[in-house]
Design a protein around this motif. Structure first.
Motif, PDB file in Angstrom:
ATOM      1  N   LEU A  85       0.827  -1.201   0.000  1.00  0.00           N
ATOM      2  CA  LEU A  85       0.000   0.000   0.000  1.00  0.00           C
ATOM      3  C   LEU A  85       0.866   1.258   0.000  1.00  0.00           C
ATOM      4  N   LYS A  86       1.934   1.252   0.790  1.00  0.00           N
ATOM      5  CA  LYS A  86       2.869   2.385   0.808  1.00  0.00           C
ATOM      6  C   LYS A  86       3.461   2.609  -0.581  1.00  0.00           C
ATOM      7  N   GLU A  87       3.896   1.522  -1.196  1.00  0.00           N
ATOM      8  CA  GLU A  87       4.497   1.592  -2.530  1.00  0.00           C
ATOM      9  C   GLU A  87       3.490   2.121  -3.552  1.00  0.00           C
ATOM     10  N   CYS A  88       2.247   1.660  -3.450  1.00  0.00           N
ATOM     11  CA  CYS A  88       1.193   2.110  -4.349  1.00  0.00           C
ATOM     12  C   CYS A  88       1.000   3.625  -4.242  1.00  0.00           C
ATOM     13  N   PHE A  89       0.950   4.139  -3.036  1.00  0.00           N
ATOM     14  CA  PHE A  89       0.766   5.573  -2.850  1.00  0.00           C
ATOM     15  C   PHE A  89       1.995   6.355  -3.299  1.00  0.00           C
ATOM     16  N   LYS A  90       3.172   5.873  -2.925  1.00  0.00           N
ATOM     17  CA  LYS A  90       4.412   6.586  -3.254  1.00  0.00           C
ATOM     18  C   LYS A  90       4.654   6.626  -4.765  1.00  0.00           C
ATOM     19  N   ASN A 113      -6.940  13.984   3.124  1.00  0.00           N
ATOM     20  CA  ASN A 113      -7.532  14.329   4.417  1.00  0.00           C
ATOM     21  C   ASN A 113      -6.471  14.747   5.445  1.00  0.00           C
ATOM     22  N   ASN A 114      -5.485  15.498   4.987  1.00  0.00           N
ATOM     23  CA  ASN A 114      -4.432  16.013   5.878  1.00  0.00           C
ATOM     24  C   ASN A 114      -3.836  14.903   6.736  1.00  0.00           C
ATOM     25  N   ASN A 115      -3.481  13.794   6.086  1.00  0.00           N
ATOM     26  CA  ASN A 115      -3.064  12.583   6.811  1.00  0.00           C
ATOM     27  C   ASN A 115      -1.570  12.498   7.093  1.00  0.00           C
ATOM     28  N   ASP A 116      -0.843  13.554   6.923  1.00  0.00           N
ATOM     29  CA  ASP A 116       0.594  13.623   7.217  1.00  0.00           C
ATOM     30  C   ASP A 116       1.484  12.970   6.167  1.00  0.00           C
ATOM     31  N   MET A 117       0.953  12.629   4.997  1.00  0.00           N
ATOM     32  CA  MET A 117       1.825  12.193   3.896  1.00  0.00           C
ATOM     33  C   MET A 117       2.523  13.413   3.297  1.00  0.00           C
ATOM     34  N   LEU A 118       1.890  14.562   3.435  1.00  0.00           N
ATOM     35  CA  LEU A 118       2.485  15.826   3.005  1.00  0.00           C
ATOM     36  C   LEU A 118       2.650  16.699   4.236  1.00  0.00           C
ATOM     37  N   LYS A 119       3.776  17.326   4.339  1.00  0.00           N
ATOM     38  CA  LYS A 119       4.041  18.241   5.449  1.00  0.00           C
ATOM     39  C   LYS A 119       4.309  19.625   4.884  1.00  0.00           C
ATOM     40  N   GLU A 120       3.838  20.614   5.622  1.00  0.00           N
ATOM     41  CA  GLU A 120       4.114  21.986   5.224  1.00  0.00           C
ATOM     42  C   GLU A 120       5.597  22.265   5.447  1.00  0.00           C
ATOM     43  N   LYS A 121       6.213  22.824   4.437  1.00  0.00           N
ATOM     44  CA  LYS A 121       7.638  23.134   4.497  1.00  0.00           C
ATOM     45  C   LYS A 121       7.783  24.560   5.033  1.00  0.00           C
ATOM     46  N   THR A 122       8.674  24.726   5.977  1.00  0.00           N
ATOM     47  CA  THR A 122       8.894  26.057   6.535  1.00  0.00           C
ATOM     48  C   THR A 122      10.239  26.597   6.059  1.00  0.00           C
ATOM     49  N   MET A 123      10.284  27.900   5.942  1.00  0.00           N
ATOM     50  CA  MET A 123      11.496  28.559   5.472  1.00  0.00           C
ATOM     51  C   MET A 123      12.312  29.015   6.676  1.00  0.00           C
ATOM     52  N   ASP A 124      13.588  28.694   6.665  1.00  0.00           N
ATOM     53  CA  ASP A 124      14.421  29.150   7.772  1.00  0.00           C
ATOM     54  C   ASP A 124      14.595  30.659   7.692  1.00  0.00           C
ATOM     55  N   SER A 125      14.981  31.255   8.795  1.00  0.00           N
ATOM     56  CA  SER A 125      15.035  32.722   8.891  1.00  0.00           C
ATOM     57  C   SER A 125      16.027  33.339   7.906  1.00  0.00           C
ATOM     58  N   TYR A 142       4.622  22.440   0.292  1.00  0.00           N
ATOM     59  CA  TYR A 142       4.539  21.128   0.914  1.00  0.00           C
ATOM     60  C   TYR A 142       5.634  20.227   0.379  1.00  0.00           C
ATOM     61  N   GLN A 143       5.968  19.237   1.179  1.00  0.00           N
ATOM     62  CA  GLN A 143       6.882  18.192   0.730  1.00  0.00           C
ATOM     63  C   GLN A 143       6.294  16.848   1.130  1.00  0.00           C
ATOM     64  N   ILE A 144       6.578  15.832   0.345  1.00  0.00           N
ATOM     65  CA  ILE A 144       6.084  14.492   0.636  1.00  0.00           C
ATOM     66  C   ILE A 144       6.970  13.891   1.715  1.00  0.00           C
ATOM     67  N   THR A 145       6.352  13.331   2.735  1.00  0.00           N
ATOM     68  CA  THR A 145       7.107  12.711   3.811  1.00  0.00           C
ATOM     69  C   THR A 145       7.613  11.338   3.366  1.00  0.00           C
ATOM     70  N   GLU A 146       8.526  10.792   4.101  1.00  0.00           N
ATOM     71  CA  GLU A 146       9.088   9.477   3.778  1.00  0.00           C
ATOM     72  C   GLU A 146       8.034   8.386   3.969  1.00  0.00           C
ATOM     73  N   ALA A 147       7.891   7.536   2.967  1.00  0.00           N
ATOM     74  CA  ALA A 147       6.909   6.452   3.025  1.00  0.00           C
ATOM     75  C   ALA A 147       7.168   5.512   4.194  1.00  0.00           C
ATOM     76  N   SER A 148       8.424   5.403   4.606  1.00  0.00           N
ATOM     77  CA  SER A 148       8.750   4.509   5.725  1.00  0.00           C
ATOM     78  C   SER A 148       8.039   4.937   7.007  1.00  0.00           C
ATOM     79  N   GLY A 149       7.655   6.201   7.100  1.00  0.00           N
ATOM     80  CA  GLY A 149       6.963   6.697   8.280  1.00  0.00           C
ATOM     81  C   GLY A 149       5.452   6.560   8.218  1.00  0.00           C
ATOM     82  N   TRP A 150       4.921   6.083   7.096  1.00  0.00           N
ATOM     83  CA  TRP A 150       3.476   5.940   6.958  1.00  0.00           C
ATOM     84  C   TRP A 150       3.036   4.631   7.593  1.00  0.00           C
ATOM     85  N   GLY A 151       2.191   4.719   8.584  1.00  0.00           N
ATOM     86  CA  GLY A 151       1.661   3.524   9.229  1.00  0.00           C
ATOM     87  C   GLY A 151       0.208   3.303   8.841  1.00  0.00           C
ATOM     88  N   VAL A 152      -0.394   2.307   9.429  1.00  0.00           N
ATOM     89  CA  VAL A 152      -1.796   1.982   9.157  1.00  0.00           C
ATOM     90  C   VAL A 152      -2.675   3.203   9.425  1.00  0.00           C
TER      91      VAL A 152
END
Length: 177
Positions: A85-90, A113-125, A142-152
């Motif tokens: 499933l992770k591979e399918c989404f990635k 649904n704001n499920n944390d697969m994408l994280k808002e990227k912040t700009m350093d000062s 936004y940036q895509i988070t690492e698939a390894s961190g996606w759980g059920v």
């Protein structure tokens, strides 16, 4: 041609770059619309209900774009593990959503649904100081988070609110004895 020869072709209605070919084919052949059929999917892929997942995403896509851009059930056929499933989404679902929404990650995040697969990227000062006069400070990147961190739970969150609303509607429609 032999009478027992059948030619079956498929095409994605979302691909408008072949409009002339599409028109020519429609004049010559019969077309049967095949919409996504979530009932063909598993209700338990490593704890994730693929039927609810597909229905929730497609409901959002239909409102943001149209029904021609909904995700087909074939993407999820044969999935039986969290890794699959992770591979399918990635490799399939997120790139497809990026294409559909022209990298408008806020809309992709809404479909997920704001499920944390994408994280808002912040700009350093330092970068903000350098680019401050040139950028829209309200713009979200936004940036895509690492698939390894996606759980059920990451996948369940895509449909959690939608499936709860469906079960609440069913409960409300069921008369009390």
């Amino acid at each position: 041609m032999p009478k027992n020869l059948y030619i079956i072709g498929t095409m994605n209605t979302a691909d408008r770059s072949i409009a002339l070919l599409d028109t020519a084919l429609r004049r010559r052949f019969v077309f049967i619309e095949m919409l996504p059929n979530s009932s063909l999917l598993s209700t338990d892929c490593a704890g994730v209900n693929l039927q609810f997942l597909l229905e929730a995403m497609n409901a959002r896509i239909e409102f943001l774009l149209d029904k021609d851009h909904t995700i087909g059930h074939a993407y999820f056929l044969g999935l039986d593990s969290l890794e699959g499933l992770k591979e399918c989404f990635k490799d399939k679902i997120i790139p497809l959503l990026q294409e559909y929404f022209y990298d408008d990650h806020a809309k992709i995040n809404a479909v997920l649904n704001n499920n944390d697969m994408l994280k808002e990227k912040t700009m350093d000062s330092a970068l903000q100081k350098l680019l401050g006069d040139f950028i829209d400070t309200d713009k979200k990147i936004y940036q895509i988070t690492e698939a390894s961190g996606w759980g059920v739970e990451t996948f369940i969150k895509i449909y959690k609110d939608a499936s709860q609303a469906q079960s609440n509607e069913t409960t409300e429609q069921t008369p009390n004895p």
